[in-house]
Scaffold this active site. Structure first.
Site, PDB file in Angstrom:
ATOM      1  N   LYS A   1     -10.897  -4.754  -3.938  1.00 55.58           N
ATOM      2  CA  LYS A   1     -11.494  -3.625  -4.194  1.00 55.58           C
ATOM      3  C   LYS A   1     -10.374  -2.740  -4.835  1.00 55.58           C
ATOM      4  O   LYS A   1     -10.624  -1.882  -5.594  1.00 55.58           O
ATOM      5  CB  LYS A   1     -12.054  -2.977  -2.961  1.00 55.58           C
ATOM      6  CG  LYS A   1     -12.859  -2.002  -3.196  1.00 55.58           C
ATOM      7  CD  LYS A   1     -12.748  -0.603  -2.017  1.00 55.58           C
ATOM      8  CE  LYS A   1     -13.311   0.710  -2.383  1.00 55.58           C
ATOM      9  NZ  LYS A   1     -12.524   1.800  -1.964  1.00 55.58           N
TER      10      LYS A   1
ATOM     11  N   LYS B   1       0.850  -1.044  -0.067  1.00 52.70           N
ATOM     12  CA  LYS B   1      -0.031   0.043   0.034  1.00 52.70           C
ATOM     13  C   LYS B   1       0.806   1.227  -0.114  1.00 52.70           C
ATOM     14  O   LYS B   1       0.572   2.488  -0.573  1.00 52.70           O
ATOM     15  CB  LYS B   1      -0.832   0.006   1.271  1.00 52.70           C
ATOM     16  CG  LYS B   1      -2.034  -0.932   1.130  1.00 52.70           C
ATOM     17  CD  LYS B   1      -3.178  -0.543   2.289  1.00 52.70           C
ATOM     18  CE  LYS B   1      -4.281  -1.675   2.348  1.00 52.70           C
ATOM     19  NZ  LYS B   1      -4.938  -1.449   3.601  1.00 52.70           N
TER      20      LYS B   1
ATOM     21  N   LYS C   1      -6.494 -11.709  -6.854  1.00 52.77           N
ATOM     22  CA  LYS C   1      -7.077 -11.837  -6.048  1.00 52.77           C
ATOM     23  C   LYS C   1      -8.560 -10.931  -6.422  1.00 52.77           C
ATOM     24  O   LYS C   1      -8.010  -9.876  -6.777  1.00 52.77           O
ATOM     25  CB  LYS C   1      -6.628 -11.365  -4.632  1.00 52.77           C
ATOM     26  CG  LYS C   1      -7.443 -11.929  -3.586  1.00 52.77           C
ATOM     27  CD  LYS C   1      -6.577 -11.448  -2.199  1.00 52.77           C
ATOM     28  CE  LYS C   1      -7.063 -10.154  -1.800  1.00 52.77           C
ATOM     29  NZ  LYS C   1      -7.286  -9.942  -0.569  1.00 52.77           N
TER      30      LYS C   1
END
Ligand code: TRP
Length: 337
Positions: free
Chosen positions: A202, A116, A199
């Site tokens: 979102k 991230k 995967k």
């Protein structure tokens, strides 16, 4: 709530508004199953949600939407403890203690943080995001949970939880149950419908690759029909060479309870078209009532907030006891009441 039941705890982010199929099959379904066999605590982790920029009104609304979806999925406030993380102040309090036991290098090795923060750049990455895993550690340890139902991507955070629990216990004396991850292998990972090498998520998926449970059901059915497969025609589970078809089989099997072997037999000689059409129907049948139930809870915010108030009260009795023990063990002077 039977005292002899093992305790389970998990948390889910309210960030997305709608849960996606990966959240549901990877985690929420387990929550529902475990409330029958465990003393289960489930929370919507709004404190985790503010580790990345958020719109305040959206966060508040999405927190209710998350709770409504958990109820719609089958969580029963009489069978489990359902609450919002920020309603229980002990989470932030224990997180501080655990921050003081966590190595800077240790926290720097968390792969989710690395991913991230690389994406965002150092200046837009908050210290809150850095210590996100430590807050998660506190979430789990506060309830003395032995089982933590999560998706595969959370394994490293559960390992950190175990390490810190053991470190605390050996340094200060026993205070925490050392938990295990409860990961259901077959459904731990649901892949993107357009790119089955990643995967369903979102942050990484394109709109066509992800099934949002609150979307118009027809939209979800269409996404199934246009899922990427491969150039063969044989319906066979083989994650290496047929990841797209295998993903569809996993989804189908999990939603219906029909085994993958049985599905392979059912579609022998029929090709991908038949599989997709049927799965699209299965999806419609599942998503439509889920959406309607979620809306019912959202239309009655008072009932929903009452459920949360009760949940927080139950959670706090457990959390406060653990926090007091941890504070005492590390040598903080108790306040006189
Ligand atoms: N980090 C978890 C996730 O994405 C959410 C979470 C927060 C959690 N606290 C938790 C999961 C405690 C299990 C237990 O998805």
């Amino acid at each position: 709530m039977a005292l002899d039941r093992p305790r389970a705890l998990s948390g889910i982010q309210p960030t997305a508004g709608s849960f996606h199929l990966g959240n549901y099959l990877g985690a929420v379904r387990q929550y529902v199953a475990l409330q029958e066999t465990h003393d289960a605590f489930y929370m919507v982790v709004d404190l985790h949600a503010i580790t990345i920029p958020q719109d305040p009104q959206e966060l508040r609304a999405n927190t209710r939407v998350a709770v409504a979806q958990l109820l719609a999925a089958g969580l029963d406030p009489d069978r489990c403890t359902l609450f919002v993380q920020s309603h229980v102040p002990e989470h932030a309090q224990l997180a501080w203690v655990m921050n003081c036991l966590t190595g800077f290098g240790e926290a720097s090795r968390m792969t989710q943080f690395k991913d991230k923060s690389t994406k965002q750049g150092a200046d837009r990455t908050t210290v809150g995001l850095f210590t996100y895993p430590v807050l998660q550690v506190a979430d789990i340890l506060l309830y003395q949970a032995s089982q933590v139902p999560v998706g595969e991507d959370q394994r490293q955070h559960i390992e950190l939880t175990r390490d810190l629990a053991e470190r605390f216990n050996s340094r200060f004396g026993h205070a925490f149950t050392v938990p295990s991850a409860h990961i259901v292998k077959e459904t731990g990972k649901i892949y993107d419908l357009q790119d089955p090498s990643i995967k369903m998520s979102k942050s990484a998926s394109t709109p066509k690759g992800i099934i949002s449970l609150l979307d118009e059901p027809k939209v979800s059915a269409k996404k199934i029909k246009s899922a990427v497969t491969d150039l063969e025609t044989v319906v066979r589970f083989d994650e290496e060479s047929k990841p797209g078809v295998s993903n569809l089989l996993t989804i189908y099997a999990t939603l219906t309870g029909v085994s993958i072997a049985e599905l392979e037999r059912k579609y022998e000689g029929k090709g991908y078209g038949a599989l997709k059409t049927d799965l699209a129907d299965v999806m419609l049948d599942w998503v439509a009532p889920f959406r309607a139930r979620t809306q019912e809870y959202l239309d009655d915010p008072e009932t929903l907030d009452n459920i949360l108030a009760k949940g927080a009260e139950k959670a706090r009795t457990v959390a406060a006891e653990t926090l007091a023990l941890a504070y005492d063990k590390v040598g903080l002077l108790p306040a006189k009441h």
